[in-house]
Scaffold this motif. Structure first.
Motif, PDB file in Angstrom:
ATOM      1  N   THR A  32      31.476 -54.109  53.935  1.00 23.31           N
ATOM      2  CA  THR A  32      30.313 -54.641  54.656  1.00 23.31           C
ATOM      3  C   THR A  32      30.233 -54.050  56.058  1.00 23.31           C
ATOM      4  OG1 THR A  32      30.374 -56.681  53.377  1.00 23.31           O
ATOM      5  CG2 THR A  32      29.179 -56.754  55.454  1.00 23.31           C
ATOM      6  N   THR A  33      31.378 -53.915  56.720  1.00 21.02           N
ATOM      7  CA  THR A  33      31.400 -53.308  58.057  1.00 21.02           C
ATOM      8  C   THR A  33      30.898 -51.874  58.002  1.00 21.02           C
ATOM      9  OG1 THR A  33      33.253 -54.713  58.696  1.00 21.02           O
ATOM     10  CG2 THR A  33      32.876 -52.754  60.031  1.00 21.02           C
ATOM     11  N   VAL A  34      31.369 -51.110  57.026  1.00 21.09           N
ATOM     12  CA  VAL A  34      30.917 -49.720  56.856  1.00 21.09           C
ATOM     13  C   VAL A  34      29.430 -49.697  56.531  1.00 21.09           C
ATOM     14  CG1 VAL A  34      31.132 -47.673  55.376  1.00 21.09           C
ATOM     15  CG2 VAL A  34      33.182 -48.820  56.242  1.00 21.09           C
ATOM     16  N   LYS A  35      29.007 -50.576  55.618  1.00 22.70           N
ATOM     17  CA  LYS A  35      27.601 -50.628  55.223  1.00 22.70           C
ATOM     18  C   LYS A  35      26.702 -50.921  56.425  1.00 22.70           C
ATOM     19  CE  LYS A  35      24.375 -53.232  52.351  1.00 22.70           C
ATOM     20  NZ  LYS A  35      24.227 -54.272  51.343  1.00 22.70           N
ATOM     21  N   LEU A  36      27.045 -51.955  57.191  1.00 17.02           N
ATOM     22  CA  LEU A  36      26.225 -52.311  58.351  1.00 17.02           C
ATOM     23  C   LEU A  36      26.250 -51.202  59.398  1.00 17.02           C
ATOM     24  CD1 LEU A  36      27.018 -56.117  58.719  1.00 17.02           C
ATOM     25  CD2 LEU A  36      24.979 -55.060  57.730  1.00 17.02           C
ATOM     26  N   SER A  37      27.406 -50.591  59.623  1.00 17.12           N
ATOM     27  CA  SER A  37      27.494 -49.479  60.574  1.00 17.12           C
ATOM     28  C   SER A  37      26.617 -48.312  60.137  1.00 17.12           C
ATOM     29  CB  SER A  37      28.943 -49.004  60.726  1.00 17.12           C
ATOM     30  OG  SER A  37      29.721 -50.019  61.291  1.00 17.12           O
ATOM     31  N   ASN A  38      26.614 -48.038  58.849  1.00 17.87           N
ATOM     32  CA  ASN A  38      25.800 -46.933  58.324  1.00 17.87           C
ATOM     33  C   ASN A  38      24.307 -47.235  58.382  1.00 17.87           C
ATOM     34  OD1 ASN A  38      28.031 -45.355  57.789  1.00 17.87           O
ATOM     35  ND2 ASN A  38      28.189 -46.008  55.660  1.00 17.87           N
ATOM     36  N   MET A  39      23.952 -48.507  58.514  1.00 19.25           N
ATOM     37  CA  MET A  39      22.541 -48.893  58.556  1.00 19.25           C
ATOM     38  C   MET A  39      21.966 -48.860  59.970  1.00 19.25           C
ATOM     39  SD  MET A  39      22.458 -51.873  55.592  1.00 19.25           S
ATOM     40  CE  MET A  39      22.021 -53.061  56.776  1.00 19.25           C
ATOM     41  N   LEU A  40      22.788 -48.557  60.974  1.00 22.51           N
ATOM     42  CA  LEU A  40      22.297 -48.554  62.358  1.00 22.51           C
ATOM     43  C   LEU A  40      21.118 -47.606  62.546  1.00 22.51           C
ATOM     44  CD1 LEU A  40      25.602 -48.754  64.414  1.00 22.51           C
ATOM     45  CD2 LEU A  40      23.809 -50.486  64.260  1.00 22.51           C
ATOM     46  N   ASP A  41      21.148 -46.455  61.875  1.00 28.65           N
ATOM     47  CA  ASP A  41      20.028 -45.512  62.006  1.00 28.65           C
ATOM     48  C   ASP A  41      18.785 -46.007  61.276  1.00 28.65           C
ATOM     49  OD1 ASP A  41      21.349 -43.734  63.643  1.00 28.65           O
ATOM     50  OD2 ASP A  41      22.117 -42.544  61.968  1.00 28.65           O
ATOM     51  N   ALA A  42      18.984 -46.632  60.118  1.00 26.14           N
ATOM     52  CA  ALA A  42      17.838 -47.119  59.337  1.00 26.14           C
ATOM     53  C   ALA A  42      17.201 -48.356  59.978  1.00 26.14           C
ATOM     54  CB  ALA A  42      18.278 -47.441  57.909  1.00 26.14           C
ATOM     55  N   PHE A  43      18.021 -49.207  60.562  1.00 26.58           N
ATOM     56  CA  PHE A  43      17.536 -50.439  61.182  1.00 26.58           C
ATOM     57  C   PHE A  43      17.772 -50.356  62.692  1.00 26.58           C
ATOM     58  CE2 PHE A  43      18.551 -51.823  56.817  1.00 26.58           C
ATOM     59  CZ  PHE A  43      17.305 -52.324  56.459  1.00 26.58           C
ATOM     60  N   LYS A  44      16.957 -49.579  63.352  1.00 28.48           N
ATOM     61  CA  LYS A  44      17.110 -49.363  64.799  1.00 28.48           C
ATOM     62  C   LYS A  44      16.832 -50.639  65.580  1.00 28.48           C
ATOM     63  CE  LYS A  44      16.088 -44.442  64.752  1.00 28.48           C
ATOM     64  NZ  LYS A  44      17.450 -44.058  64.653  1.00 28.48           N
ATOM     65  N   GLY A  45      17.425 -50.724  66.741  1.00 27.88           N
ATOM     66  CA  GLY A  45      17.249 -51.896  67.594  1.00 27.88           C
ATOM     67  C   GLY A  45      18.456 -52.814  67.515  1.00 27.88           C
ATOM     68  N   ASP A  46      18.387 -53.901  68.245  1.00 25.86           N
ATOM     69  CA  ASP A  46      19.497 -54.833  68.325  1.00 25.86           C
ATOM     70  C   ASP A  46      19.428 -55.848  67.187  1.00 25.86           C
ATOM     71  OD1 ASP A  46      20.460 -53.644  70.755  1.00 25.86           O
ATOM     72  OD2 ASP A  46      18.740 -54.555  71.743  1.00 25.86           O
ATOM     73  N   TRP A  47      20.600 -56.333  66.777  1.00 26.42           N
ATOM     74  CA  TRP A  47      20.712 -57.223  65.634  1.00 26.42           C
ATOM     75  C   TRP A  47      21.308 -58.565  66.036  1.00 26.42           C
ATOM     76  CZ3 TRP A  47      23.702 -54.101  61.349  1.00 26.42           C
ATOM     77  CH2 TRP A  47      23.042 -52.897  61.082  1.00 26.42           C
ATOM     78  N   ALA A  48      20.857 -59.624  65.416  1.00 29.52           N
ATOM     79  CA  ALA A  48      21.528 -60.925  65.449  1.00 29.52           C
ATOM     80  C   ALA A  48      22.092 -61.129  64.039  1.00 29.52           C
ATOM     81  CB  ALA A  48      20.552 -62.038  65.805  1.00 29.52           C
ATOM     82  N   VAL A  49      23.393 -61.419  63.950  1.00 25.17           N
ATOM     83  CA  VAL A  49      24.071 -61.560  62.666  1.00 25.17           C
ATOM     84  C   VAL A  49      24.667 -62.960  62.583  1.00 25.17           C
ATOM     85  CG1 VAL A  49      25.901 -60.651  61.177  1.00 25.17           C
ATOM     86  CG2 VAL A  49      24.629 -59.091  62.684  1.00 25.17           C
TER      87      VAL A  49
END
Length: 189
Positions: A158-175
């Motif tokens: 999940t950590t790798v998946k979310l890290s890899n999604m940083l380019d696809a989901f630009k901007g700041d996240w609330a998790v």
């Protein structure tokens, strides 16, 4: 308690992921009956207590007006949550105030579960919760039952998946997630 991880460049933060554990939940109290379907949830899927709902409101206000607010340069563009009722309920006030849809990520689920989250679609508020969910974000359920090895593997994936999604989901996240996964995600990042 918030756990914040920053992905930074040489000049400024690229993206802020603000990770929050869910609010106070009913199964922390003796009055919770895991085998009954009540407004407090059922099985391993309790809802928030009134204090938990107040905590969720506070977190939303903190994100919008506190150190992570736009005044500090933070502009939330995405909300992720565990599929468990208590995590979704904690994310709802933020989603409601920002208009951002919640991306339900099973990888953020409670740790070491023998089954998936108990079905709480009978709850009177379920339909209104679903109006806040992003129907375009799809993610596979976690393999169950989940022992220590599977849990650690899931958190890493999940950590790798979310890290890899940083380019696809630009901007700041609330998790929004649970205590053990939030600490694991923060220390794995």
């Amino acid at each position: 308690y918030p756990l914040c991880a920053l992905a930074v460049s040489d000049e400024r933060p690229v993206s802020t992921q603000s990770t929050w554990g869910h609010g106070d939940k009913w199964d922390s109290y003796a009055s919770y009956n895991k085998s009954a379907k009540t407004d407090k949830g059922t099985g391993n899927n309790p809802t928030l207590t009134p204090d938990g709902i107040s905590q969720a409101e506070f977190v939303a206000s903190l994100l919008l007006n506190g150190p992570w607010s736009e005044r500090s340069g933070t502009t939330f563009k995405h909300v992720f949550s565990s599929p468990y009722a208590r995590a979704l309920q904690t994310a709802l006030p933020f989603s409601d105030k920002t208009g951002l849809k919640i991306k339900v990520e099973p990888g953020l689920s409670e740790d070491r579960q023998p089954t998936n989250a108990a079905n709480v679609t009978y709850l009177k508020d379920w339909k209104s919760w679903q109006e806040h969910v992003d129907p375009t974000y799809l993610s596979a359920p976690i393999p169950i039952p989940e022992d220590n090895a599977r849990y650690y593997s899931r958190v890493e994936a999940t950590t790798v998946k979310l890290s890899n999604m940083l380019d696809a989901f630009k901007g700041d996240w609330a998790v929004y997630t649970h205590a053990t996964p939030s600490f694991s995600l923060a220390t794995s990042a």
